[in-house]
Design a protein around this motif. Structure first.
Motif, PDB file in Angstrom:
ATOM      1  N   ALA A  32      41.219  42.276  53.906  1.00  8.37           N
ATOM      2  CA  ALA A  32      40.628  42.604  52.606  1.00  8.37           C
ATOM      3  C   ALA A  32      41.655  43.188  51.636  1.00  8.37           C
ATOM      4  CB  ALA A  32      39.469  43.582  52.801  1.00  8.37           C
ATOM      5  N   ALA A  33      42.464  44.110  52.104  1.00  2.22           N
ATOM      6  CA  ALA A  33      43.424  44.769  51.211  1.00  2.22           C
ATOM      7  C   ALA A  33      44.409  43.766  50.628  1.00  2.22           C
ATOM      8  CB  ALA A  33      44.167  45.866  51.974  1.00  2.22           C
ATOM      9  N   GLU A  34      44.902  42.823  51.473  1.00  4.93           N
ATOM     10  CA  GLU A  34      45.862  41.837  50.994  1.00  4.93           C
ATOM     11  C   GLU A  34      45.214  40.890  49.991  1.00  4.93           C
ATOM     12  OE1 GLU A  34      49.289  39.749  50.314  1.00  4.93           O
ATOM     13  OE2 GLU A  34      49.018  41.704  51.286  1.00  4.93           O
ATOM     14  N   VAL A  35      43.978  40.496  50.248  1.00  2.00           N
ATOM     15  CA  VAL A  35      43.292  39.609  49.308  1.00  2.00           C
ATOM     16  C   VAL A  35      43.110  40.305  47.958  1.00  2.00           C
ATOM     17  CG1 VAL A  35      41.131  38.383  48.819  1.00  2.00           C
ATOM     18  CG2 VAL A  35      42.095  38.319  51.137  1.00  2.00           C
ATOM     19  N   MET A  36      42.699  41.561  47.980  1.00  2.00           N
ATOM     20  CA  MET A  36      42.506  42.301  46.732  1.00  2.00           C
ATOM     21  C   MET A  36      43.828  42.460  45.979  1.00  2.00           C
ATOM     22  SD  MET A  36      39.311  42.819  46.448  1.00  2.00           S
ATOM     23  CE  MET A  36      37.754  43.126  47.286  1.00  2.00           C
ATOM     24  N   LYS A  37      44.896  42.611  46.724  1.00  2.00           N
ATOM     25  CA  LYS A  37      46.212  42.716  46.092  1.00  2.00           C
ATOM     26  C   LYS A  37      46.562  41.407  45.381  1.00  2.00           C
ATOM     27  CE  LYS A  37      51.094  43.401  47.239  1.00  2.00           C
ATOM     28  NZ  LYS A  37      52.069  43.621  48.348  1.00  2.00           N
ATOM     29  N   SER A  68      41.044  48.679  42.451  1.00  2.00           N
ATOM     30  CA  SER A  68      40.347  49.476  43.453  1.00  2.00           C
ATOM     31  C   SER A  68      39.079  48.734  43.885  1.00  2.00           C
ATOM     32  CB  SER A  68      39.986  50.862  42.924  1.00  2.00           C
ATOM     33  OG  SER A  68      39.050  50.778  41.865  1.00  2.00           O
ATOM     34  N   PHE A  69      38.650  49.027  45.121  1.00  2.00           N
ATOM     35  CA  PHE A  69      37.472  48.352  45.686  1.00  2.00           C
ATOM     36  C   PHE A  69      36.898  49.243  46.774  1.00  2.00           C
ATOM     37  CE2 PHE A  69      41.212  47.152  48.038  1.00  2.00           C
ATOM     38  CZ  PHE A  69      40.828  47.206  49.368  1.00  2.00           C
ATOM     39  N   GLU A  70      35.653  48.936  47.164  1.00  2.00           N
ATOM     40  CA  GLU A  70      35.025  49.718  48.221  1.00  2.00           C
ATOM     41  C   GLU A  70      34.293  48.799  49.200  1.00  2.00           C
ATOM     42  OE1 GLU A  70      31.904  52.265  46.944  1.00  2.00           O
ATOM     43  OE2 GLU A  70      31.068  50.819  45.512  1.00  2.00           O
ATOM     44  N   LEU A  71      34.265  49.245  50.471  1.00  2.00           N
ATOM     45  CA  LEU A  71      33.523  48.531  51.503  1.00  2.00           C
ATOM     46  C   LEU A  71      32.061  48.960  51.422  1.00  2.00           C
ATOM     47  CD1 LEU A  71      33.287  46.794  54.118  1.00  2.00           C
ATOM     48  CD2 LEU A  71      33.866  48.869  55.403  1.00  2.00           C
ATOM     49  N   LEU A  72      31.160  48.022  51.178  1.00  2.00           N
ATOM     50  CA  LEU A  72      29.735  48.348  51.128  1.00  2.00           C
ATOM     51  C   LEU A  72      29.156  48.460  52.532  1.00  2.00           C
ATOM     52  CD1 LEU A  72      28.537  46.106  48.157  1.00  2.00           C
ATOM     53  CD2 LEU A  72      29.285  48.494  48.117  1.00  2.00           C
ATOM     54  N   TRP A 103      40.665  37.336  36.927  1.00  2.00           N
ATOM     55  CA  TRP A 103      39.697  36.416  37.553  1.00  2.00           C
ATOM     56  C   TRP A 103      38.725  37.189  38.448  1.00  2.00           C
ATOM     57  CZ3 TRP A 103      44.304  32.783  38.867  1.00  2.00           C
ATOM     58  CH2 TRP A 103      44.569  31.953  37.761  1.00  2.00           C
ATOM     59  N   ALA A 104      39.202  38.240  39.097  1.00  2.00           N
ATOM     60  CA  ALA A 104      38.313  39.104  39.877  1.00  2.00           C
ATOM     61  C   ALA A 104      37.729  40.146  38.929  1.00  2.00           C
ATOM     62  CB  ALA A 104      39.090  39.770  41.007  1.00  2.00           C
ATOM     63  N   LYS A 105      36.413  40.192  38.818  1.00  2.00           N
ATOM     64  CA  LYS A 105      35.771  41.018  37.816  1.00  2.00           C
ATOM     65  C   LYS A 105      35.205  42.294  38.433  1.00  2.00           C
ATOM     66  CE  LYS A 105      36.187  37.554  34.890  1.00  2.00           C
ATOM     67  NZ  LYS A 105      37.214  37.579  33.805  1.00  2.00           N
ATOM     68  N   LEU A 106      35.041  43.304  37.622  1.00  2.00           N
ATOM     69  CA  LEU A 106      34.384  44.541  38.024  1.00  2.00           C
ATOM     70  C   LEU A 106      32.975  44.219  38.516  1.00  2.00           C
ATOM     71  CD1 LEU A 106      34.443  47.697  38.060  1.00  2.00           C
ATOM     72  CD2 LEU A 106      33.410  47.602  35.772  1.00  2.00           C
ATOM     73  N   GLY A 107      32.648  44.730  39.689  1.00  2.00           N
ATOM     74  CA  GLY A 107      31.317  44.496  40.249  1.00  2.00           C
ATOM     75  C   GLY A 107      31.234  43.290  41.156  1.00  2.00           C
ATOM     76  N   ASP A 108      32.270  42.445  41.183  1.00  2.00           N
ATOM     77  CA  ASP A 108      32.261  41.288  42.096  1.00  2.00           C
ATOM     78  C   ASP A 108      32.071  41.771  43.532  1.00  2.00           C
ATOM     79  OD1 ASP A 108      32.582  39.428  40.149  1.00  2.00           O
ATOM     80  OD2 ASP A 108      34.655  38.888  40.643  1.00  2.00           O
ATOM     81  N   THR A 113      35.764  47.716  42.200  1.00  2.00           N
ATOM     82  CA  THR A 113      35.399  48.878  41.381  1.00  2.00           C
ATOM     83  C   THR A 113      36.313  49.054  40.176  1.00  2.00           C
ATOM     84  OG1 THR A 113      36.711  50.292  42.846  1.00  2.00           O
ATOM     85  CG2 THR A 113      34.364  50.102  43.325  1.00  2.00           C
ATOM     86  N   LYS A 114      37.452  48.351  40.188  1.00  2.00           N
ATOM     87  CA  LYS A 114      38.342  48.427  39.025  1.00  2.00           C
ATOM     88  C   LYS A 114      39.255  47.208  39.041  1.00  2.00           C
ATOM     89  CE  LYS A 114      41.593  51.450  36.583  1.00  2.00           C
ATOM     90  NZ  LYS A 114      42.383  52.715  36.637  1.00  2.00           N
ATOM     91  N   ALA A 115      39.345  46.550  37.845  1.00  2.00           N
ATOM     92  CA  ALA A 115      40.192  45.369  37.728  1.00  2.00           C
ATOM     93  C   ALA A 115      40.645  45.240  36.288  1.00  2.00           C
ATOM     94  CB  ALA A 115      39.433  44.118  38.153  1.00  2.00           C
ATOM     95  N   PRO A 116      41.821  44.664  36.038  1.00  2.00           N
ATOM     96  CA  PRO A 116      42.314  44.505  34.667  1.00  2.00           C
ATOM     97  C   PRO A 116      41.371  43.630  33.842  1.00  2.00           C
ATOM     98  CG  PRO A 116      44.043  44.060  36.288  1.00  2.00           C
ATOM     99  CD  PRO A 116      42.770  44.147  37.038  1.00  2.00           C
ATOM    100  N   GLU A 117      41.357  43.861  32.562  1.00  2.00           N
ATOM    101  CA  GLU A 117      40.531  43.055  31.677  1.00  2.00           C
ATOM    102  C   GLU A 117      41.049  41.621  31.673  1.00  2.00           C
ATOM    103  OE1 GLU A 117      38.940  43.111  27.047  1.00  2.00           O
ATOM    104  OE2 GLU A 117      39.944  44.874  27.904  1.00  2.00           O
ATOM    105  N   GLY A 118      40.149  40.676  31.710  1.00  2.00           N
ATOM    106  CA  GLY A 118      40.549  39.271  31.724  1.00  2.00           C
ATOM    107  C   GLY A 118      40.956  38.763  33.091  1.00  2.00           C
TER     108      GLY A 118
END
Length: 1015
Positions: A309-314, A320-324, A295-300, A288-293
Motif C-alpha cells: 500500500a505505501a509504495e502504491v500511494m507513493k 497521506s492515507f489511512e487504513l479503514l 489522479w488520486a483524489k481526496l476521499g478515494d 486523506t491528502k493529495a495534490p490538487e489535480g
C-alpha cells in the motif's frame, strides 16, 4: 608320537584338496565381456526364444513411454530403461509372457528447431515458406530423417544397457501406420462431439508472423510503460444492493476500487478478471491528502495488499492515507472472492459493459505491484489458466467465458477492443506502437488511472528477429473435459471425459500409491485439453471445418472423407495432408462445398497418448502383442505404464484422456513412477555445472551391470543420486556379490551328478541354510511382484554377504576342501550350494543380466541356452524349519561371543589364525547348554578344538552383554598342525602311513590314492 611330522613340511597336498576351480574371473571385465554377451543373445535369437517359451501364458505388457528421438541418452534415460527392463524380465521369470516393444516420440518442435538451426540458419538459408506445399513436405522429410538417425543411435545405446525387447520392430509415432491411427483417434473425438475450436494465448512474433515456443524465445532488456489502474467495485455483497447484513462493511466499500498494476496497458481491453492470492493480506485504504489535480483524489477508497500500500500511494503521489480495515478473502464473511468490478473503460466506445470477477490465483504475489493481477486470458499463460480453471463456475454465474481476439497477427488491436481498432502494439519493424498511449489516454479520460511510469526489465524476444514478442489469443483446438460424450449421436448425462478419467484413476494400481492423488488432483482441475500446435512437423488435425459466423466452426462428419484420409496416411504418411491438391483429393465430391482444411498439427502429447491404439491394439504390426485381454475385460492380462513422476502431467495424463475419450477406460492397469536423478549432493544435473554422469562413460569404465545394480538398489519412487562416490560403493557391492557367485561356481566344479543328498539326510547346518533360502524366496518373489527392487538387492546382498560368505561358506570350507571324496557332509554341502547358486543366479538375473548370463553358461552349460529363459525357482516351502532356525540362533549367539574372544586374543598377538585356538565356553544358562549338546563348536567357530562347560566362568572370561549366561576363555590349541588342513590336533601323526596329517585327512588321502591321485 613325535611332536613334529616325520614327513617334510614341503609335501604338496593341493592335488588332494577340493579347491574351487572356475573360469568365472574375479575381475569382471564387464566393458569387454558385456558386448560379447549381447552378441550371443543376438546369435541365439533370445527375444524370439522368450516369446516361444512364454506362448500361452498370461501377458504382462509394459507399454513403453516413448523417449524423444533427439540426441544421445542421458542418465535419466538409463534409469528409466533399466527399470523397464527389470520389470519385463522379472515378470517373465514370474511366469508371464512379458513382451517389451520399445518406442519413440518423433514429432514436435525440438526436431523442427534442430533442422532450422543445422540446415538453415547456420548456413544462412531462409526458413522454408510453409505456405508452399512442396517446401512444407520437403521440410517434414528433413525432420523425419533427423528423427530416424537419432532413433537408431538411441536404440544401440539402450541395447547396450542390457535391455531385451523387440529392437528390430520398435514403434515410432512417425511410422505411417501410427500417423494414420493418430488421425483416426482424433476423428473419434470429432465424432463424439468433444473436439472443438476455441482459443488460447501464444507467444507471437509480429515481425515474423508466427507463433513461438518457449525454446524459440530469449529474454532481453526492454522498457515498458507501467500503469496503476482503478477497477470500481460493482458488487460487494450477494448483489450490488445486498450487503449481506453488514452495513459497516457496505458503507466503506461504497465507491471503492481495486487497484491493479501492469506493464502492458494495451492488454486492458482484453481484461476479463482480477486475480488475488489467498496468502496475501488486503486492506481498504482512504486517501486523506493529495495534490490538487492529482489522479488520486481526496476521499478515494483503494483496496490494496497491505504490504504494498505505501509504495502504491507513493507512486500515486498521495501525501497521506489511512487504513479503514482489513478486507477478508471471503468464506464466512463477504470478501474478495464475492466481489465483482466494473471494467475501468466501461461504456468507452459503447463497450466493456461486462462484469469483472475476482479469481484466486497461485501466481499472484506481493513482491511488486498492488497484490492484484489484471487478468486478460487472451494475453498471458497464467491469465488463461486461471480463467479456464474457473470457467465452469463463471458460466454458472452467467459470465461469458469466451476469450476475445483483441490483437491480430499484425500486432494491431481489433474491433473486439472497442475504441482502439487499428492501434498497433508493435509495428512491422518490431518497434513499440501507439496502442499503449491510446489506452492510457482513455483511462485518464475515464478517471481510472491512478499512476503511470516506466520499467526496464527482462522481456521475451524472438531469437530469430531479436524483436519483442507479444501474447495474443489465437484459434486453437480443444477436447472438452465436461461435455457429455456422444455415442452414435446420443449422449448420456454426466458421461464426460473428466468423469471417465476420474473413475479410471480409481480402478488403476498406482506405484507408489501417492501417484493416484497427484494425477487425480490434476484431472479434477484440468481445463479443456488443448491439442493443437501451429507447427510443421507432426500429425495434422486432419479435419475439415466450415465457419459458422459466430467465431466457432462446424467439423465435417463424413465417413468416406475420413477413410480416404486414413488410407492415404497409411500409404504415404501424414505428408499427404500437405501435398498439392490434398483438399480436393480428400473431400472428393464435397470439394465444391465451403470446407476448409485445418493445417494445425496435433500436440505431441496427443501423439504419444494414442500409442496404445497403434501398438497394443494392432496385431498386424505387433503380432507379439496380439490378443491382449485385460482383467477389466474378463481376461488375465495386465498392461503397465512406467515413467518419471512428471508424466502425471504428461504421458500418463494424455494416454488416460485419449483412451477414456475413445474407449471409456484407461489404457493401463498399473502405473509406476520414478523420481529424477540428481548428483551426489542432491543438485539437479547440469552440463554447465559439470555434475552430469554420462551412462556411456559408466558403461565404458565399469559396465552396464553397475548401472543396473545402482538403479535397483535405489528407492526409485524418490529422487535418486549418482556420482563417483556412489558408483564406487555400487562397484564394491557388485564385487562382493560376484565373489560369492565365483566361489560357488568354483566349489561346484567338484559336484558330480548323482551325488545329491536328500534334505532329510543333511546335517543341521545345511538344512538351516535351505531354511534361510526359503525365507529369501518368499521375500524376493514378493518384492519382484510388487516392483520393489531395492528390497531384492538389499535382501540378497545381506544373505550372500552375511549368511553365506561370512557364515556358511566360512564354516564349510574345511569340509568342502579337506573331507574325503566319500564324505556325506561334503556332498550335502555341495547339494546345498547347488540349490543356493541356482536360486541366486535366477533371482539376480533381472538386475545383473550380463553377470548372471556369464555365470549361467559356466554353471549350467547343458541346460537352457540363457538364464533369461528360466523361471524363478519354486518349491522352497518344504525347506522351512522354524524350530531349527531358533536353535541355530542360539548357537550363533554363542559363536559371536567366541568370535569376540578370539578377536581380543588376535589383537594381543597371542594367536594368529583362529585354528591356533581352543576356546573353553562356559554356559550358565541351562537352555543354551542343552542346545550345544550335539553341536561341533570347533567346526562352527572355525577353531581346532572347542569345549562347552556348565561350570562357573573365571572372572576374566570374555562376555557380551547381549548374550547373558555365556563366557569364553581362549586357550592355545594343543597338538600338531595338520599339514593338509592346518588344524592343530593331538591326533596328528597317529596314522603311520600319513604321519603329518590328522586321521580325517589320512582317510581322505587313501581315497584319493584309490582314485589314482597320490602325493
Amino acid at each position: 608320537m613325535s611332536e613334529k611330522p616325520q614327513k617334510s613340511d614341503a609335501t604338496d597336498y593341493s592335488k588332494t584338496l577340493f579347491l574351487p576351480q572356475t573360469e568365472f574371473p574375479m575381475r569382471a571385465g564387464l566393458p569387454q565381456r558385456e558386448p560379447e554377451i549381447l552378441q550371443y543373445w543376438n546369435e541365439i535369437g533370445l527375444y524370439g526364444r522368450l516369446r516361444e517359451a512364454a506362448s500361452g501364458r498370461a501377458k504382462f505388457v509394459l507399454h513403453d513411454g516413448p523417449p524423444y528421438a533427439n540426441g544421445n541418452i542421458h542418465i535419466g534415460h538409463a534409469l528409466n530403461k533399466i527399470l523397464k527392463d527389470v520389470v519385463t524380465k522379472s515378470q517373465q521369470m514370474l511366469g508371464f509372457d512379458s513382451n517389451y516393444v520399445p518406442g519413440w516420440d518423433c514429432h514436435g518442435l525440438p526436431i523442427e528447431w534442430k533442422i532450422e538451426e543445422e540446415n538453415y540458419r547456420s548456413k544462412g538459408k531462409a526458413k522454408p515458406d510453409f505456405r508452399d506445399s512442396a517446401a512444407m513436405v520437403a521440410f517434414r522429410r528433413e525432420c523425419r530423417a533427423y528423427a530416424g538417425h537419432w532413433l537408431n543411435v538411441q536404440r544401440e545405446e539402450f541395447k547396450r544397457l542390457g535391455v531385451i525387447g523387440d529392437w528390430d520392430h520398435p514403434y515410432a509415432t512417425m511410422d505411417y501406420f501410427a500417423e494414420a491411427q493418430i488421425a483416426r483417434e482424433l476423428m473419434k473425438f470429432a465424432a463424439n462431439g468433444t473436439l472443438y475450436r476455441g482459443s488460447k494465448p501464444v507467444m507471437w512474433s509480429v515481425v515474423e508472423k508466427t507463433a513461438l515456443a518457449e525454446a524459440e524465445v530469449e529474454y532481453e532488456d526492454y522498457t515498458s510503460d507501467t500503469v496503476w489502474v482503478k477497477f470500481p467495485l460493482s458488487v460487494f455483497g450477494s448483489s450490488s444492493s445486498d450487503t449481506g447484513g453488514n452495513n459497516t462493511a457496505a458503507d466503506d466499500l461504497q465507491g471503492a476500487s481495486i487497484v491493479i498494476w501492469t506493464t502492458t496497458p494495451w492488454t486492458l481491453p482484453g481484461n476479463r478478471a482480477i486475480s488475488f492470492s489467498s496468502k496475501i493480506e488486503y486492506g481498504i485504504y482512504q486517501v486523506t491528502k493529495a495534490p490538487e489535480g492529482n489522479w488520486a483524489k481526496l476521499g478515494d477508497k483503494l483496496i490494496l495488499a497491505t504490504a504494498l500500500a505505501a509504495e502504491v500511494m507513493k507512486q500515486a503521489k498521495v501525501e497521506s492515507f489511512e487504513l479503514l480495515r482489513i478486507v477478508p478473502l471471503g468464506g464466512g464473511e463477504r470478501g474478495l472472492e464475492d466481489f465483482v468490478c466494473f471494467h475501468p473503460l466501461r461504456g468507452f466506445a459503447g463497450g466493456y459493459k461486462f462484469d469483472v470477477p475476482l479469481l484466486a490465483g497461485d501466481h499472484v504475489t506481493a513482491d511488486t505491484g498492488t497484490g492484484f493481477v489484471h487478468t486478460a486470458p487472451g494475453h498471458g499463460r497464467e491469465d488463461f489458466d486461471v480463467w479456464m480453471s474457473n470457467a465452469r463456475e463463471l458460466e454458472e454465474e452467467g459470465i461469458n467465458t469466451a476469450i476475445p481476439y483483441t490483437v491480430d497477427e499484425n500486432g494491431a488491436l481489433t474491433d473486439q477492443a472497442p475504441g482502439f481498432t487499428g492501434k498497433r502494439v508493435i509495428n512491422d519493424r518490431g518497434e513499440k506502437g501507439d496502442a499503449n498511449e491510446a489506452v492510457i489516454k482513455a483511462l485518464i479520460d475515464a478517471g481510472m488511472l491512478l499512476a503511470r511510469g516506466r520499467l526496464k526489465h527482462q522481456y521475451p524476444h524472438s531469437w530469430r528477429s531479436k524483436k519483442p514478442v507479444i501474447f495474443r489469443n489465437t484459434p486453437q483446438w480443444f477436447i472438452a473435459m465436461d461435455k457429455d460424450i456422444a455415442d452414435r449421436g446420443k449422449a448420456k448425462s454426466g458421461d464426460t471425459l473428466r468423469a471417465r478419467a476420474l473413475n479410471a484413476i480409481s480402478v488403476t494400481q498406482w506405484v507408489p500409491p501417492q501417484g493416484e492423488n497427484r494425477i487425480n488432483g490434476m484431472i479434477d482441475s484440468k481445463p479443456d485439453w488443448v491439442i493443437s500446435r501451429q507447427r510443421a512437423w507432426g500429425v495434422p488435425i486432419a479435419v475439415f471445418v466450415r465457419e459458422k459466423g459466430d467465431g466457432s466452426a462446424e467439423i465435417l462428419q463424413d465417413a468416406a472423407v475420413n477413410r480416404r484420409i486414413a488410407e492415404a496416411f497409411e500409404q504415404e504418411g501424414a505428408d499427404a495432408w500437405y501435398m498439392d491438391g490434398a483438399r480436393e483429393r480428400f473431400l472428393g465430391s464435397r470439394a465444391n462445398e465451403q470446407w476448409k482444411k485445418v493445417d494445425d498439427i496435433c500436440d505431441v502429447w496427443f501423439d504419444s497418448g494414442s500409442t496404445h491404439a497403434f501398438v497394443l491394439e494392432d496385431p498386424v504390426h505387433f503380432p507379439g502383442l496380439a490378443g491382449i485381454k485385460r482383467k477389466v475385460d474378463g481376461g488375465d492380462d495386465t498392461v503397465m505404464y512406467l515413467e518419471g513422476s512428471d508424466q502425471h502431467r504428461g504421458w500418463f495424463q494424455s494416454s488416460l484422456l485419449e483412451s477414456c475419450g475413445t474407449r471409456g477406460r484407461a489404457p493401463f492397469d498399473i502405473v509406476l513412477t520414478h523420481g529424477f536423478t540428481l548428483d551426489e549432493n542432491g543438485r539437479k544435473m547440469s552440463k554447465s555445472v559439470g555434475n552430469t554422469v554420462e551412462p556411456q562413460k559408466v558403461m565404458a569404465q565399469s559396465g552396464a551391470d553397475i548401472l543396473r545394480l545402482w538403479v535397483c538398489a535405489t528407492d526409485y519412487a524418490d529422487d535418486q543420486r549418482i556420482g563417483p562416490e556412489i558408483l564406487k560403493n555400487t562397484i564394491e557391492t557388485y564385487r562382493k556379490l560376484r565373489n560369492s557367485i565365483r566361489w560357488m561356481l568354483g566349489t561346484l566344479h567338484h559336484f558330480k551328478p548323482g551325488e545329491q543328498v536328500a534334505h532329510a539326510g543333511m546335517p543341521d547346518l545345511e538344512r538351516l541354510m535351505l531354511h534361510q533360502l526359503a525365507e529369501q524366496a518368499a521375500i524376493v518373489r514378493k518384492a519382484y511382484a510388487e516392483f520393489d527392487y531395492k528390497t531384492v538387492v538389499a535382501s540378497l546382498s545381506a544373505f550372500m554377504n552375511t549368511e553365506l560368505s561370512a557364515f556358511y561358506f566360512d564354516i564349510r570350507k574345511d569340509t568342502l576342501y579337506c573331507d574325503p571324496p566319500s564324505s556325506l557332509a561334503r556332498k550335502a554341502a555341495l547339494t546345498t550350494i547347488d540349490i543356493v547358486c541356482d536360486a541366486i543366479l535366477r533371482w539376480l538375473t533381472p538386475v545383473l543380466s550380463f553377470t548372471c548370463e556369464e555365470a549361467w553358461q559356466l554353471y549350467r552349460p547343458d541346460a537352457e541356452p540363457s538364464v533369461h529363459l528360466t523361471l524363478f525357482p519354486e518349491g522352497f516351502e518344504a525347506f522351512r524349519d522354524d524350530a531349527l532356525a531358533a536353535k541355530w540362533q542360539t548357537i550363533r549367539d554363542v559363536r559371536r561371543v567366541v568370535t569376540g574372544a578370539l578377536e581380543v586374543e588376535r589383537a594381543a598377538k597371542r594367536i594368529g589364525s583362529s585354528l591356533e585356538a581352543s576356546p573353553m565356553v562356559y554356559v550358565s544358562d541351562a537352555r543354551i547348554f542343552a542346545t550345544l549338546f550335539d553341536v561341533d563348536l570347533a567346526e562352527v567357530c572355525i577353531t581346532s578344538n572347542a569345549m562347552a562347560s556348565n561350570e562357573d566362568a573365571p572372572a576374566g572370561a570374555f562376555r557380551l552383554n547381549d548374550v547373558p549366561g555365556v563366557a569364553v576363555v581362549v586357550e592355545k590349541a594343543v597338538g600338531i598342525k595338520c599339514a593338509r588342513s592346518w588344524k592343530i590336533l593331538p591326533d596328528v601323526g597317529s596314522d603311520p602311513e600319513y604321519p603329518d596329517v590328522s586321521p580325517r585327512d589320512a582317510k581322505a588321502l587313501r581315497e584319493w590314492k584309490a582314485l589314482g591321485v597320490s602325493v
